[in-house]
Design a protein around this motif. Structure first.
Motif, PDB file in Angstrom:
ATOM      1  N   THR A 138       0.861  -1.180   0.000  1.00 22.19           N
ATOM      2  CA  THR A 138       0.000   0.000   0.000  1.00 22.19           C
ATOM      3  C   THR A 138       0.898   1.230   0.000  1.00 22.19           C
ATOM      4  O   THR A 138       2.010   1.206   0.546  1.00 22.19           O
ATOM      5  CB  THR A 138      -0.934   0.042   1.224  1.00 22.19           C
ATOM      6  N   TRP A 139       0.398   2.310  -0.606  1.00 25.07           N
ATOM      7  CA  TRP A 139       1.184   3.538  -0.767  1.00 25.07           C
ATOM      8  C   TRP A 139       0.316   4.717  -0.353  1.00 25.07           C
ATOM      9  O   TRP A 139      -0.805   4.867  -0.847  1.00 25.07           O
ATOM     10  CB  TRP A 139       1.624   3.659  -2.225  1.00 25.07           C
ATOM     11  N   GLU A 140       0.818   5.523   0.557  1.00 25.94           N
ATOM     12  CA  GLU A 140       0.037   6.641   1.087  1.00 25.94           C
ATOM     13  C   GLU A 140       0.962   7.644   1.762  1.00 25.94           C
ATOM     14  O   GLU A 140       2.175   7.425   1.862  1.00 25.94           O
ATOM     15  CB  GLU A 140      -0.999   6.118   2.098  1.00 25.94           C
TER      16      GLU A 140
END
Length: 397
Positions: free
Chosen positions: A158-160
């Motif tokens: 996941t990328w945030e």
């Protein structure tokens, strides 16, 4: 000499200006002083002592209530930070008096270990601290990671932003705290800086719904550098998943730099990987961390090999006396009545005993460094009690 503890609000006019002079660009413009109030909530848990002369603050030192893993046991830790003196009051003994009182108070409140980043290691060695390994900086081209793009790896990413991903990141550092020798984390009141600043990206590796790796980073410019914070991974698959993500930036950045623990071997990550690994130690701006035992309570119950040795502790304010260390049960037991105990004897300073407990020095190295007198028979027992281990402090403060 008047030493007193300041309230959080009082830091604005006492500790913060002096610490800013010592550790930041100066002089500050008047409007920059507003930054002090912005960071005030993150210091709320700290214990800060100051030395005053009249109405002027001439020296300051703080302790951050942290936690650290010592050979598998998580202990309360005093993280010493922000130690500085007014330029006209230096070399008057103020820091020594402050550290004595600060560590007295933290020890009495149940912090049996302490760590810091020194301005000069030899100064803090006299206070019983011993050096720990510095984290390595790894620099490479994302092109060198290209073979990982063909790898079928278990898990997903996941990328945030760090603002939204903070909770998962914090939870994984808690896991690392429980599992990694030497690992330390800041209190929640200070750690939330990562969430509130929200100025970095966060990539998270998950497998079967559980977080197995995290990496924070920023990119300084197109065709520039991707600057990564500590790469934390539970296993090689998780590390490879994070590196695979970095490989996807081959047409965006020229370089990737990462912080990794001292036990990482980036030169073995892939074949033909062109990589530079560095751990530069230079005071005062690039120090390796140091740590010490503040209480023998830190040793009680630690995993230990089958050995017995008598240690005479000398030259320290907090560790003293003669004690028998016994690992016959597989866990360390401390016996204060050693009058009839048959065991070899070593004479150790606080730094010498701390070096053995943290696993950074062999008993012979303790002897060579002048941190104790360790005969060969005592050295053999100490090696079994305290096998060498490589600690990774992780936290910066």
């Amino acid at each position: 000499m008047n030493i007193r503890r300041v309230t959080n609000e009082e830091r604005l006019s006492t500790a913060f200006p002096l610490q800013a002079y010592a550790f930041e660009a100066s002089p500050k413009r008047p409007e920059q002083a507003e930054d002090f109030r912005r960071v005030l909530p993150y210091a709320a848990a700290n214990r800060t002592l100051v030395v005053t002369e009249g109405d002027e603050t001439v020296a300051v030192a703080s302790a951050i209530p942290m936690r650290q893993n010592l050979r598998g046991v998580v202990l309360p830790m005093a993280g010493v930070a922000g130690v500085t003196t007014h330029p006209l009051a230096r070399r008057h003994g103020h820091v020594r008096a402050l550290l004595h009182q600060l560590l007295d108070e933290m020890r009495d409140e149940g912090h049996p270990v302490s760590a810091l980043y020194p301005f000069r290691a030899s100064f803090y060695e006299r206070f019983g601290y011993v050096g720990l390994p510095r984290a390595r900086t790894v620099t490479l081209s994302p092109a060198g990671l290209a073979p990982l793009l063909r790898a079928d790896l278990p898990g997903e990413l996941t990328w945030e932003r760090t603002g939204t991903g903070y909770a998962a990141h914090r939870a994984f550092t808690e896991r690392c705290l429980a599992e990694r020798h030497g690992f330390a984390i800041l209190p929640e009141t200070r750690a939330v800086w990562l969430r509130d600043e929200d100025d970095r990206w966060l990539v998270t590796a998950r497998r079967d719904g559980a977080t197995v790796g995290v990496l924070t980073y920023r990119i300084d410019d197109h065709d520039g550098e991707l600057v990564g914070g500590p790469l934390l991974a539970a296993d090689p698959y998780a590390r490879a998943l994070l590196l695979q993500f970095l490989a996807r930036h081959v047409d965006q950045v020229a370089r990737v730099s990462l912080q990794v623990a001292a036990d990482e071997l980036p030169e073995l990550w892939l074949t033909d990987l062109d990589v530079h690994v560095e751990a530069r130690i230079a005071g005062p701006g690039s120090p390796a961390p140091m740590a010490r035992l503040l209480s023998l309570d830190a040793l009680a119950g630690l995993p230990a090999g089958p050995a017995r040795v008598r240690v005479e502790l000398t030259g320290d304010r907090w560790l003293a006396g003669t004690h028998l260390l016994d690992g016959a049960t597989g866990h360390l037991e401390l016996v204060e009545d050693v009058s009839s105990a048959a065991a070899p004897t070593a004479t150790l300073t606080a730094a010498g005993l701390s070096a053995l407990a943290y696993g950074v020095l062999d008993p012979a190295e303790v002897d060579v460094r002048g941190l104790g007198r360790v005969p060969a028979d005592a050295a053999a027992e100490l090696r079994r009690l305290f096998p060498r281990r490589l600690p990774y402090l992780h936290a910066e403060f």
